[in-house]
Write a protein that holds these residues in place. Structure first.
Motif, PDB file in Angstrom:
ATOM      1  N   SER A  35       0.518  -1.222  -0.183  1.00  0.00           N
ATOM      2  CA  SER A  35      -0.148   0.004  -0.056  1.00  0.00           C
ATOM      3  C   SER A  35       0.681   1.402   0.161  1.00  0.00           C
ATOM      4  O   SER A  35       0.478   2.298  -0.517  1.00  0.00           O
ATOM      5  N   ILE A  36       1.978   1.057   0.421  1.00  0.00           N
ATOM      6  CA  ILE A  36       2.530   2.265   0.900  1.00  0.00           C
ATOM      7  C   ILE A  36       3.624   2.264  -0.537  1.00  0.00           C
ATOM      8  O   ILE A  36       3.574   3.720  -0.928  1.00  0.00           O
ATOM      9  N   GLU A  39       0.929   3.935  -2.719  1.00  0.00           N
ATOM     10  CA  GLU A  39       0.808   4.870  -2.827  1.00  0.00           C
ATOM     11  C   GLU A  39       2.423   6.508  -3.641  1.00  0.00           C
ATOM     12  O   GLU A  39       1.653   7.424  -3.393  1.00  0.00           O
ATOM     13  N   GLU A  40       3.291   5.502  -3.030  1.00  0.00           N
ATOM     14  CA  GLU A  40       3.901   6.697  -2.918  1.00  0.00           C
ATOM     15  C   GLU A  40       4.505   6.768  -5.039  1.00  0.00           C
ATOM     16  O   GLU A  40       4.602   7.814  -5.069  1.00  0.00           O
ATOM     17  N   GLY A  42       1.530   6.817  -6.764  1.00  0.00           N
ATOM     18  CA  GLY A  42       0.699   6.640  -7.395  1.00  0.00           C
ATOM     19  C   GLY A  42       0.218   6.117  -8.456  1.00  0.00           C
ATOM     20  O   GLY A  42      -0.944   6.944  -9.265  1.00  0.00           O
ATOM     21  N   ALA A 223       3.111   9.652   1.758  1.00  0.00           N
ATOM     22  CA  ALA A 223       2.083   8.332   1.209  1.00  0.00           C
ATOM     23  C   ALA A 223       2.464   7.019   2.127  1.00  0.00           C
ATOM     24  O   ALA A 223       1.906   6.547   1.728  1.00  0.00           O
ATOM     25  N   ARG A 226       0.287   7.512   4.684  1.00  0.00           N
ATOM     26  CA  ARG A 226      -1.817   7.161   4.219  1.00  0.00           C
ATOM     27  C   ARG A 226      -1.151   5.269   4.340  1.00  0.00           C
ATOM     28  O   ARG A 226      -2.868   4.830   4.705  1.00  0.00           O
ATOM     29  N   GLY A 227       0.041   4.842   3.866  1.00  0.00           N
ATOM     30  CA  GLY A 227      -0.493   3.943   3.576  1.00  0.00           C
ATOM     31  C   GLY A 227      -0.585   2.862   4.506  1.00  0.00           C
ATOM     32  O   GLY A 227      -0.704   1.551   5.169  1.00  0.00           O
TER      33      GLY A 227
END
Length: 236
Positions: A35-36, A39-40, A42, A223, A226-227
């Motif tokens: 997930s990270i 997010e990183e 995009g 990120a 969020r992740g």
């Protein structure tokens, strides 16, 4: 629109956005690596929570994607050659996402192999050793009067932290100035060791100033923030 109906897992976790990467995971150290990374990078994705408390990971649908019944796993509807690709094992998924996007991994051959060696360092050392230490320190291990298993893993965890700490001297990130999948592989496990497992004192974490420094920088990245919460807990 991509057709993912050939994947049995989509019967249990229907894809509302089948054109996005489908992520089947939980916010564990291995799960949040992906997930990270997403997010990183995009990359559009749709997360699905694989709940351990209801044994989702042993359901026939999940096993159809990962026969090893571990999270995370993904389906990329736009895999190599434009065909859907299913993958499990967090290290393999990290490498795939980095190479798919051309980011978070050096583009030169030598740099790429340096990144891979540190991802393997996490997969073969940090993950298994920190995980076993967590078991014996926080969970069922407390029922054993014999503390030798716990102390064995504590000693090895401390040694691994020492290897990482020495390597990080004079470097911003694991590969130097460039943030990469090596950092995304390693630091969720470091965070879990000293946070969720509560083993900071046991491994003498205060000694490892460089690891602390990079961990602090890692968890401040938007990120990463969020992740770390994906997939989110169900409402209520």
């Amino acid at each position: 629109m991509a057709d993912l109906s050939a994947f049995p897992i989509t019967k249990k976790w229907p894809a509302r956005h089948p054109d996005r990467i489908q992520l089947y995971s939980l916010p564990t150290p291995n799960g949040v690596k992906i997930s990270i990374a997403l997010e990183e990078l995009g990359l559009p994705y749709e997360p699905h929570r694989v709940a351990f408390d209801s044994n989702d990971q042993t359901s026939p649908e999940f096993l159809s994607l990962n026969p090893n019944n571990k999270i995370p796993a993904i389906i990329d509807p736009q895999g190599p050659g434009g065909k859907p690709l299913a993958l499990f094992e967090s290290g393999a998924i990290l490498v795939y996402l980095a190479e798919k996007s051309g980011k978070l991994i050096p583009q030169d051959a030598a740099g790429r192999y340096h990144a891979l060696q540190w991802v393997m360092f996490q997969m073969g050392g940090i993950g298994p050793m920190f995980g076993q230490l967590g078991f014996f320190h926080k969970f069922a291990g407390k029922d054993w009067e014999d503390k030798r298993p716990r102390d064995r893993y504590a000693s090895e965890a401390k040694r691994l932290l020492g290897v990482l700490d020495k390597h990080l001297q004079g470097k911003q990130w694991v590969l130097g100035d460039a943030y990469s999948i090596a950092d995304i592989a390693i630091f969720p496990w470091v965070r879990n060791l000293v946070g969720f497992y509560g083993a900071a004192d046991l491994v003498g974490f205060a000694e490892f100033k460089q690891v602390q420094r990079v961990l602090d920088a890692f968890v401040q990245r938007p990120a990463v923030i969020r992740g770390l919460d994906i997939p989110p807990k169900p409402a209520g």
